[in-house]
Every structure is written in C-alpha cells, then in structure tokens.
Design an enzyme around this catalytic site. Structure first.
Site, PDB file in Angstrom:
ATOM      1  N   PHE A  54       0.808  -1.163   0.399  1.00  0.00           N
ATOM      2  CA  PHE A  54       0.100   0.071  -0.017  1.00  0.00           C
ATOM      3  C   PHE A  54       0.847   1.600   0.247  1.00  0.00           C
ATOM      4  O   PHE A  54       2.047   1.079   1.142  1.00  0.00           O
ATOM      5  CB  PHE A  54      -0.706   0.353   1.514  1.00  0.00           C
ATOM      6  CG  PHE A  54      -2.334  -1.089   1.308  1.00  0.00           C
ATOM      7  CD1 PHE A  54      -3.053  -0.667   0.338  1.00  0.00           C
ATOM      8  CD2 PHE A  54      -1.880  -2.129   1.705  1.00  0.00           C
ATOM      9  CE1 PHE A  54      -3.591  -2.219   0.675  1.00  0.00           C
ATOM     10  CE2 PHE A  54      -2.586  -3.188   2.151  1.00  0.00           C
ATOM     11  CZ  PHE A  54      -4.028  -3.400   1.191  1.00  0.00           C
ATOM     12  N   ALA A  65       3.079   6.277   5.193  1.00  0.00           N
ATOM     13  CA  ALA A  65       2.441   5.580   6.491  1.00  0.00           C
ATOM     14  C   ALA A  65       2.565   6.672   6.780  1.00  0.00           C
ATOM     15  O   ALA A  65       1.915   8.341   7.943  1.00  0.00           O
ATOM     16  CB  ALA A  65       2.514   4.576   7.275  1.00  0.00           C
ATOM     17  N   ILE A  89       2.274  -1.686   4.279  1.00  0.00           N
ATOM     18  CA  ILE A  89       1.920  -0.138   4.479  1.00  0.00           C
ATOM     19  C   ILE A  89       3.459   0.194   4.336  1.00  0.00           C
ATOM     20  O   ILE A  89       3.922  -0.029   5.275  1.00  0.00           O
ATOM     21  CB  ILE A  89       0.759   0.192   5.278  1.00  0.00           C
ATOM     22  CG1 ILE A  89       0.065  -0.119   5.261  1.00  0.00           C
ATOM     23  CG2 ILE A  89       1.344   1.441   5.538  1.00  0.00           C
ATOM     24  CD1 ILE A  89      -0.878  -0.149   6.309  1.00  0.00           C
ATOM     25  N   CYS A  90       3.168   1.220   3.482  1.00  0.00           N
ATOM     26  CA  CYS A  90       5.192   2.087   3.721  1.00  0.00           C
ATOM     27  C   CYS A  90       5.081   2.702   4.677  1.00  0.00           C
ATOM     28  O   CYS A  90       4.065   3.466   4.255  1.00  0.00           O
ATOM     29  CB  CYS A  90       5.167   2.967   1.933  1.00  0.00           C
ATOM     30  SG  CYS A  90       6.486   3.912   1.902  1.00  0.00           S
ATOM     31  N   VAL A  91       6.386   3.186   5.105  1.00  0.00           N
ATOM     32  CA  VAL A  91       6.500   3.871   6.606  1.00  0.00           C
ATOM     33  C   VAL A  91       6.245   5.323   6.250  1.00  0.00           C
ATOM     34  O   VAL A  91       5.987   6.047   6.821  1.00  0.00           O
ATOM     35  CB  VAL A  91       7.322   2.931   6.866  1.00  0.00           C
ATOM     36  CG1 VAL A  91       9.069   3.033   6.412  1.00  0.00           C
ATOM     37  CG2 VAL A  91       7.733   3.793   8.158  1.00  0.00           C
TER      38      VAL A  91
END
Lengths: 130, 146
Positions: free
Chosen positions: A39, A82, A77-79
């Site tokens: 994501f 995010a 989820i991409c940090v």
C-alpha cells in the site's frame, strides 16, 4: 502465477482498492499466489482500523483484514507514506512518541524495499490506482 | 553490474527491468515526490532501472523551480543525485516537451559518471519520441506509473 499487488489510492475516495480486492480474490480462487500486497500513496489509508463506513456500505478495511487472516496474505503499508498520513502501528507509535496507534489487523508497516522485492520475486506486479 | 542475483530460495535470478513512469506535475499532488522516493530506494536493489517523464511529468525536471510561494519543499535538486545512485537512463518524451513549449534546455542537466570510461561524465537524459518510448516500455519487466 505469483502476483505482487500495489495499491496507490485510498478507500472510498477511489475504486482502486475495491478492484484490487476483487482481483486478489479471483486470483486466489483460480489457484494463483499473492506474494504481497503493498500500500502506497493514499493507499496506506486502507490500513486504519478507525475507519467507520455507513452500515449499508462495504467495509474495505475489515475486508482486507479478513482476507489477510483467511488466506495468510502479506499486507505491507509503506512507512514513509504512512508517517505523512498518520497510519501508525505500535512500533511507530513509540518511535515517534504518538499517543495511539491505528493500524488494522493483518497489516504491517515496512519500507519501500518490500515493494521492490515484490517486483523482483513475483511473476507480475500489478498496480491499482490512477 | 551482474545480470543475476540470488532469490529467496538461493537460486540464481535474472536482473529485472524496472521502469518508473512519471506523468504528473511536480507539485499539486504528491505522486512526483513519492515516485522519486521509490526510485531512490529501488536503486539499492541492483536491478536494471529506467525512469521516464511524460505528459505533465516533464515539468518535474525543469530547472529553476521555486516553491517559496506555495509553501512546499522544492525537491527538484534531488534529481541531480540520480546519477550517484546509478540511475542513468532517464527518458523524456519529445511530444510532451513540445506540447508544453519546452526543450531539453529547460530541463536540469543530469549526468552520471561512467566507471568503465575513467569516470567520464555522460548525459542521463535522453529525449525520445512516443513511439521509441513505447518500444522501451515493451521491453520492461516492471512498470510503475506515478
């Protein structure tokens, strides 16, 4: 076939997450493998458990969580994306000194390398978004 | 750069061709900035990397960007670092430039150093027609559109 999936748009705002979900289900039903769902951009908003859609609408987030649990799908989820958008797990909460986390079950937060790795390891990388 | 690498199971795997396609203006949406972040991270994976700029994406490479009045960070200097990350194949679509009244002189002069030729400085940007770019796209394994 081993598929990597990238989702670049948020739920409800855009159909990308719905189309991706339908694709993933159809691919699994047909006996294919999902290496990872990654994501990115506003797509990270698919992973907050605080989402509360109207009761007569689909719940995009719990639908992902159930899929991850039932089919053991790796959902990342991409940090960096995010952090900009306030999607937080326990580790990020502590690291950035926030007062809460909001990540939904079945999701994990990690780096963009996970996307590149999906591109390398999967037979196809499919991108859902604009 | 080796053409092969080991995969998870320790088997030899061919290097893949990654193409990052930038289609949107640098500001107004976050796509350009977050695309650049993917390219920079992806560069560490020793794959065959290309980057393309089409449509309003060509504005991402324009020189002299000044974002003071819109309160956004000007991230355009980072493109100059792509050569250091061994991202050396940067394609700009000719038709997209022309439609916007731009020429290659309006873009940053991006270069890379060729180790095999005593670190000779070479141009990274190649202006190509839509047709040529289509052929380059057809040759890729992974297409990431931003």
């Amino acid at each position: 076939m081993k598929y990597g999936i990238m989702i670049n748009e948020g739920p409800y705002q855009h159909q990308a997450a719905d189309t991706a979900f339908n694709f993933v289900q159809a691919a699994l039903d047909a006996g294919h493998e999902i290496f990872r769902i990654f994501f990115y951009h506003d797509g990270v908003n698919n992973g907050t458990r605080l989402t509360t859609p109207p009761q007569d609408d689909r719940n995009v987030i719990t639908r992902w969580s159930k899929l991850a649990e039932d089919k053991n799908i790796d959902m990342v989820i991409c940090v960096a994306a995010a952090q900009r958008r306030g999607i937080v797990d326990e580790g990020e909460k502590d690291r950035n000194k926030k007062d809460a986390d909001n990540i939904a079950p079945g999701f994990r937060i990690s780096g963009l390398g996970q996307l590149i790795e999906a591109g390398i390891q999967a037979d196809r990388l499919l991108v859902f978004g604009d | 750069m080796s053409d092969e690498m080991l995969n998870e199971e320790g088997n030899v795997q061919r290097t893949k061709k990654f193409m990052y396609v930038n289609r949107k203006a640098p500001y107004g949406t976050v796509y350009a900035l977050e695309s650049l972040e993917v390219v920079l991270i992806g560069a560490a994976f020793e794959q065959d990397v290309s980057v393309a700029f089409i449509d309003d994406g060509v504005y991402q490479l324009t020189k002299g960007q000044n974002t003071t009045d819109i309160g956004m960070k000007n991230f355009s200097p980072t493109y100059a670092a792509l050569g250091d990350y061994e991202v050396t194949k940067i394609y700009v679509e000719k038709e997209s430039l022309e439609k916007r009244g731009l020429t290659v002189d309006d873009l940053q002069h991006l270069v890379w150093e060729d180790e095999d030729e005593d670190y000779a400085e070479k141009d990274s940007i190649k202006v190509v027609s839509a047709e040529e770019l289509g052929q380059i796209f057809a040759d890729q394994d992974i297409m990431l559109n931003f």
